[in-house]
Motif scaffolding. Structure first.
Motif, short mmCIF file in Angstrom:
data_model
loop_
_atom_site.label_atom_id
_atom_site.label_comp_id
_atom_site.label_asym_id
_atom_site.label_seq_id
_atom_site.Cartn_x
_atom_site.Cartn_y
_atom_site.Cartn_z
N LEU A 420 0.83 -1.20 0.00
CA LEU A 420 0.00 0.00 0.00
C LEU A 420 0.87 1.26 0.00
N ALA A 423 2.05 1.76 -3.51
CA ALA A 423 0.98 2.22 -4.39
C ALA A 423 0.57 3.66 -4.06
N ALA A 424 0.55 4.01 -2.77
CA ALA A 424 0.11 5.34 -2.36
C ALA A 424 1.00 6.43 -2.93
N GLN A 425 2.29 6.13 -3.12
CA GLN A 425 3.18 7.14 -3.69
C GLN A 425 2.72 7.58 -5.08
N ARG A 426 2.16 6.63 -5.83
CA ARG A 426 1.69 6.97 -7.18
C ARG A 426 0.47 7.88 -7.13
N PHE A 427 -0.21 7.92 -5.97
CA PHE A 427 -1.39 8.77 -5.81
C PHE A 427 -1.08 10.02 -4.99
N ARG A 464 -7.26 9.41 -1.54
CA ARG A 464 -6.17 8.89 -2.38
C ARG A 464 -5.74 7.49 -1.93
N ALA A 468 -5.62 4.07 -4.06
CA ALA A 468 -4.42 3.24 -4.14
C ALA A 468 -4.71 1.80 -3.73
N THR A 471 -6.36 -0.35 -6.37
CA THR A 471 -5.54 -0.77 -7.52
C THR A 471 -4.67 -1.97 -7.19
N GLU A 472 -4.57 -2.30 -5.92
CA GLU A 472 -3.63 -3.33 -5.49
C GLU A 472 -4.36 -4.62 -5.14
#
Length: 484
Positions: A420, A423-427, A464, A468, A471-472
């Motif tokens: 997570l 993935a959160a970095q991309r958001f 956000r 994220a 998407t995972e």
């Protein structure tokens, strides 16, 4: 040039935990998990990684998978390599750092909401008033050399008086002023812990303290926290079996869980430590952040110690503002003097203006500042709680009565903490994944979410995070027994 620190394939395997994610290829999953370890600080920068063949054997994947993951990291700037020297962790040149308290939310400039730091912005007008008063007092000290390894006497007395108000008799000669709580812990470890020394810690515990213990060459020995608090039977077993020389505990609004240790357990823990010859270092950084003024806090843990062996670390950073960088140690006068003598080769002393400002805040403004902090932190906590309940209803947590963070177990069907966080970095959100707060990669089902941001920032951050998490699609991690 000094040899680089290396991490073995077995160590890296334990730290990675469950790293494969359903939608990504194996090499991209591995690269993403390694990237998160670097960004989390669980694998420091400039650490040499295992050779491709060695790591592939331990992970049970092909060497091609590891080679491709390393190549991804080299391209991104998270890995540097040289023939004959191996590969070591790095950070990309010019990588933007997260911006605390970001508001409004930029959608076109790469803005990041930082939920990785549990710290508040300055409470005004009190900080400016205190600094103005400090500058006015400064001429009385400019005629001196300005070198006060123990700290200014007026601040040492103010800190001692605050302990007395909380029910713990204290004199100024038991106090040493430091550069924040981090500086206090570093000075104590330098004085009391040697290479290979065992230090008992809670699991989870404060991530930066765990890192400080590792960096001094000591070995953290985890003692699991239950979901409702401390297990003294586990502490008794660990203290007897591991015989740690030191133990580091956070009994007041524990970071990251925000739990508070009851008085009867404080007395029992002191008794256990005395019986096994373990010296307790008590972190009170969060102690003033109670959100329920009607319920008095337990006595300081050191109040149950008749021998003077319990050491207390405190700080102005969470109560007032981290930018002041002033902390303190409460210990036996002879230990305080030894640490001060050793300090000349480290950081010498703490800045005088900041010391004078903290003295002003403690003696002139404390009730008003605490009331202000209580109001805004309560509002921020309630906003974050509501946002998580609405956007991520399968995540579970206790609602704290103080401190600055939620310790959240993520949903069983969603990503673990490390996946997570990646993935959160991309958001555009930075969070602290559970393994940052544990030893050897445990706590994968958890994340820490500070309520240190304004309500509108927390709502956007959780929106956000929910995107994220959606998407995972990842396999559930291995069972986590750390809180049982």
């Amino acid at each position: 040039m000094a040899a680089r620190t290396a991490i073995s394939a077995a160590q890296l395997d334990r730290t990675l935990g469950v790293w494969q994610r359903g939608r990504d290829s194996a090499y991209r999953s591995l690269a993403g998990s390694l990237r998160t370890l670097v960004l989390d600080g669980r694998v420091p920068v400039d650490v040499r990684l295992p050779a491709e063949r060695e790591l592939s054997a331990v992970l049970g994947v092909s060497r091609t998978t590891v080679a491709a993951a390393y190549e991804v990291l080299r391209t991104e700037g998270f890995l540097a390599s040289r023939r004959g020297a191996g590969s070591w962790t790095a950070l990309p040149a010019g990588r933007p750092m997260p911006v605390a308290g970001l508001s409004p939310f930029p959608t076109d400039s790469g803005g990041v909401i930082d939920l990785g730091v549990a710290a508040l912005s300055a409470p005004e007008p009190w900080i400016t008033t205190a600094l103005t008063a400090a500058v006015a007092e400064l001429p009385a000290y400019t005629r001196t050399h300005g070198d006060f390894p123990l700290g200014l006497q007026v601040l040492r007395q103010a800190v001692a008086d605050r302990f007395v108000q909380r029910g713990l008799p204290t004199t100024a000669d038991q106090i040493m002023v430091t550069n924040g709580a981090a500086g206090a812990l570093s000075l104590l470890l330098r004085q009391l812990a040697g290479p290979g020394e065992r230090i008992a810690v809670e699991s989870p515990s404060y991530a930066n303290a765990l890192q400080a213990i590792r960096l001094c060459g000591a070995r953290p020995v985890p003692v699991p926290l239950a979901e409702d608090g401390w297990r003294l039977d586990a502490w008794a077993g660990t203290l007897r079996a591991a015989a740690p020389s030191l133990a580091y505990v956070i009994p007041d609004f524990h970071n990251p869980t925000a739990l508070v240790m009851p008085e009867e357990q404080r007395a029992e823990l002191v008794s256990l430590a005395r019986a096994t010859g373990t010296q307790l270092i008590v972190d009170e950084t969060m102690v003033e952040l109670s959100l329920d003024p009607e319920t008095p806090l337990p006595l300081p843990l050191a109040a149950f110690d008749r021998t003077g062996s319990v050491i207390t670390v405190g700080s102005a950073g969470k109560t007032f503002w981290g930018g002041l960088r002033i902390g303190w140690i409460r210990a036996r006068p002879e230990l305080v003097q030894r640490i001060a003598a050793d300090r000349a080769s480290l950081d010498v002393c703490s800045p005088l203006v900041e010391q004078l400002a903290v003295r002003h805040l403690l003696t002139e403004s404390l009730p008003e500042v605490l009331a202000h902090q209580r109001r805004r932190v309560t509002e921020q906590r309630d906003a974050l709680v509501a946002a998580v309940h609405e956007a991520l209803p399968d995540w579970t947590f206790r609602v704290p009565q103080g401190g600055l963070s939620l310790w959240v177990r993520t949903g069983e069907d969603g990503p673990g903490g490390s996946a997570l966080a990646t993935a959160a970095q991309r958001f555009g959100v930075w969070i602290g994944s559970g393994p940052r707060f544990g030893v050897d990669g445990v706590l994968e089902r958890f994340v820490r979410l500070p309520y240190a941001q304004p309500p509108e920032v927390s709502w956007e951050a959780v929106r956000r995070l929910a995107a994220a998490a959606a998407t995972e699609a990842v396999p559930a991690p291995a069972p986590d027994f750390s809180l049982l």
